[in-house]
Design a protein around this motif. Structure first.
Motif, mmCIF file in Angstrom:
data_model
loop_
_atom_site.group_PDB
_atom_site.id
_atom_site.type_symbol
_atom_site.label_atom_id
_atom_site.label_comp_id
_atom_site.label_asym_id
_atom_site.label_seq_id
_atom_site.Cartn_x
_atom_site.Cartn_y
_atom_site.Cartn_z
ATOM 1 N N ALA A 18 0.833 -1.211 0.000
ATOM 2 C CA ALA A 18 0.000 0.000 0.000
ATOM 3 C C ALA A 18 0.865 1.257 0.000
ATOM 4 O O ALA A 18 1.987 1.258 0.525
ATOM 5 C CB ALA A 18 -0.923 -0.012 1.207
ATOM 6 N N ASN A 19 0.349 2.320 -0.580
ATOM 7 C CA ASN A 19 1.065 3.600 -0.564
ATOM 8 C C ASN A 19 0.957 4.285 0.794
ATOM 9 O O ASN A 19 1.886 4.953 1.235
ATOM 10 C CB ASN A 19 0.490 4.529 -1.639
ATOM 11 N N ASN A 20 -0.197 4.100 1.446
ATOM 12 C CA ASN A 20 -0.495 4.834 2.670
ATOM 13 C C ASN A 20 -0.967 3.895 3.779
ATOM 14 O O ASN A 20 -1.139 2.701 3.577
ATOM 15 C CB ASN A 20 -1.578 5.889 2.373
ATOM 16 N N ASN A 21 -1.154 4.486 4.951
ATOM 17 C CA ASN A 21 -1.696 3.763 6.119
ATOM 18 C C ASN A 21 -0.841 2.574 6.546
ATOM 19 O O ASN A 21 -1.348 1.533 6.958
ATOM 20 C CB ASN A 21 -3.133 3.295 5.831
ATOM 21 N N LEU A 22 0.470 2.743 6.454
ATOM 22 C CA LEU A 22 1.418 1.760 6.986
ATOM 23 C C LEU A 22 2.156 2.388 8.166
ATOM 24 O O LEU A 22 2.252 3.617 8.257
ATOM 25 C CB LEU A 22 2.421 1.353 5.906
ATOM 26 N N PRO A 23 2.702 1.577 9.078
ATOM 27 C CA PRO A 23 3.465 2.144 10.196
ATOM 28 C C PRO A 23 4.590 3.045 9.681
ATOM 29 O O PRO A 23 5.221 2.751 8.659
ATOM 30 C CB PRO A 23 4.031 0.899 10.894
#
Length: 528
Positions: free
Chosen positions: A237-242
């Motif tokens: 994913a591009n976003n919403n990762l630690p």
């Protein structure tokens, strides 16, 4: 009384003119600052000097100069500039304000050394050079998430470019392994005792979050010691990762995954040779056979050429879309600009005809005839084939990824980067230039541009001040200034939602770029 007032006005006017000239001189000098601060243009033997610009007549832009030359003399100007013209010329090269954003990729205090390895992750990196680069960096993050030992990835040898290069031919293998030592264990080969072990071949789901890898993929360790990722592109994913995972992706991309020493050395040499002429534009002219066939763009081509591209598309198995409306594609801005349109764009921005332009591309479809208009507007078109001798380029010839790596280096280090199409290289270079301080990078509004260019073609609009003002206005806020990465387009769902997001490596802000506080508040660097 009136004479005294007039005398005062004359003195003030002279002072203002002097001030304007001083500012203009500073602007003119400032554009010659090199991006390689420690680099000095080396002294080459006379047989390795490029001709001065006055020696250029019309010639094939692809023809290698014999012998290849390098001139240290500045480019002659076609006219003498006044103070206002010099100021305008300085603005063309001036980078956007970086608003004190600096790289911040260090892990958080809670970040630990790699946990005990649960197994081995094999990776088949698919696509061209820059698609593989992004995929490899994502697989570094995936290996960290699932506690895997990463085996040096296998590069794609079956793609359109048919490049036989191995990882160590393109990248600095030792640097990659050592730089990631505190993040992920990386080894060159699978241990011999596991060479014949059963492997789980898995197509990781596109744009997946951390839960998918921690639950679905990590659970496979109970049955397998080796997991093979069949593809590497867009699997994370591009976003919403630690935040620590996002920073790891940046460390992998901008610090660990360096090009092999022989590529770095040749790339730097090409930059120095372009730099000897002062500031230059790197133009990623994606007007190549594979891109035109893939995108279905045939504007300005002959029926025979359009048929050839259609056949390539139909016969390339892994290109899913076969039927494409070329007119609709272009109207939506989905086609690369033609070389002629790029020349019109540069002209409209105000770049003079003696501007050095580096063509970062492979073989241009249609050859010299397709390049004729751009060549007539900007005679000083350079390429790696013109800047280097056959002998110097021989180690890279017939290796598309290594040749693309040279273009990548020259593009990242350019004063201005302009891609004619937002493909994998354009996106990778844009992100890298943002990371290095938001260097001037134009993001072309192709949809708006083709409308204007079509009006010029039909006679409804003339090239000149009117066209120039409209092109400049459209791109006023499309020059690489700092901004947060764009999220999904409103209303999109499912995979289309992820597909509409701005890719992580196009813009690493806010994850990997932070603002430093003003020194008068605190002398130390404070990350917000």
């Amino acid at each position: 009384m009136q004479k005294r007032r007039l005398r005062t006005l004359v003195i003030l006017r002279k002072l203002l003119v002097c001030a304007a000239c001083s500012i203009a001189l500073v602007a003119l000098l400032s554009i010659n600052v090199h991006l390689f601060p420690s680099s000095k243009v080396p002294k080459f033997f006379d047989s390795y000097k490029l001709p001065a610009q006055h020696e250029f007549g019309y010639q094939s832009w692809t023809t290698e100069l014999v012998p290849p030359h390098l001139s240290k003399s500045p480019l002659p100007s076609h006219k003498l500039y006044g103070a206002s013209e010099i100021l305008e010329y300085g603005k063309l090269w001036k980078p956007p304000p970086n608003r004190d954003f600096v790289p911040c990729v260090e892990p958080s205090p809670n970040y630990t050394s790699p946990a005990e390895s649960q197994g081995y992750l094999l990776v088949h990196a698919n696509g061209g050079l820059n698609q593989m680069r992004a995929g490899i960096c994502d697989m570094v993050a995936v290996a960290r998430i699932i506690n895997a030992t990463l085996v040096i990835p296998e590069l794609d040898k079956r793609s359109f470019w048919q490049d036989s290069s191995n990882f160590s031919d393109v990248f600095d293998e030792e640097k990659f392994i050592s730089s990631l030592a505190n993040d992920v264990k990386v080894i060159k080969k699978l241990p011999k005792d596991l060479a014949t072990a059963t492997r789980a071949v898995k197509h990781f789901r596109s744009w997946s979050g951390i839960d998918y890898y921690q639950e679905e993929i990590a659970s496979m360790w109970t049955d397998y010691q080796v997991i093979r990722a069949a593809k590497s592109d867009s699997r994370l994913a591009n976003n919403n990762l630690p935040l620590d995972i996002q920073k790891l992706r940046c460390r992998a991309c901008y610090e660990a995954l360096r090009f092999a020493p022989h590529i770095e050395a040749m790339g730097k040499l090409l930059v120095e040779r372009m730099r000897s002429y002062g500031p230059y534009i790197a133009l990623h002219l994606r007007y190549e056979k594979d891109m035109l066939a893939f995108s279905g763009c045939t504007h300005g081509l002959t029926p025979v050429e359009a048929d050839e591209l259609r056949e390539i598309r139909e016969n390339t198995e892994y290109w899913k879309v076969k039927e494409i409306d070329a007119t609709e594609q272009r109207a939506k801005g989905y086609c690369p600009l033609t070389p002629k349109e790029v020349g019109m764009f540069l002209n409209a921005l105000g770049f003079p005809s003696n501007t050095p332009v580096y063509i970062a591309a492979g073989e241009i479809y249609g050859g010299d005839s397709r390049m004729a208009d751009l060549q007539s507007r900007y005679p000083f078109l350079m390429s790696k084939e013109k800047l280097a001798s056959v002998e110097e380029l021989e180690p890279f010839t017939n290796h598309a990824s290594q040749m693309a790596a040279l273009d990548y280096i020259v593009s990242v280090e350019s004063d201005v980067f302009i891609p004619s199409y937002s493909g994998n290289m354009a996106r990778a270079v844009e992100g890298h230039r943002r990371f290095l301080g938001h260097r001037k990078t134009f993001s072309l509004d192709r949809k708006a541009l083709v409308r204007l260019f079509d009006k010029v073609e039909s006679g409804l609009l003339k090239e000149g001040k009117n066209l120039s003002n409209r092109v400049i206005e459209i791109h006023k806020r499309r020059q690489g200034s700092p901004r947060k990465r764009k999220g999904p387009i409103s209303g999109t769902k499912g995979m289309d939602r992820f597909r509409s997001e701005e890719a992580f490596y196009v813009n690493p802000l806010p994850d990997c770029l932070c603002r430093k506080e003003s020194p008068d508040i605190n002398s130390s660097l404070v990350i917000r």
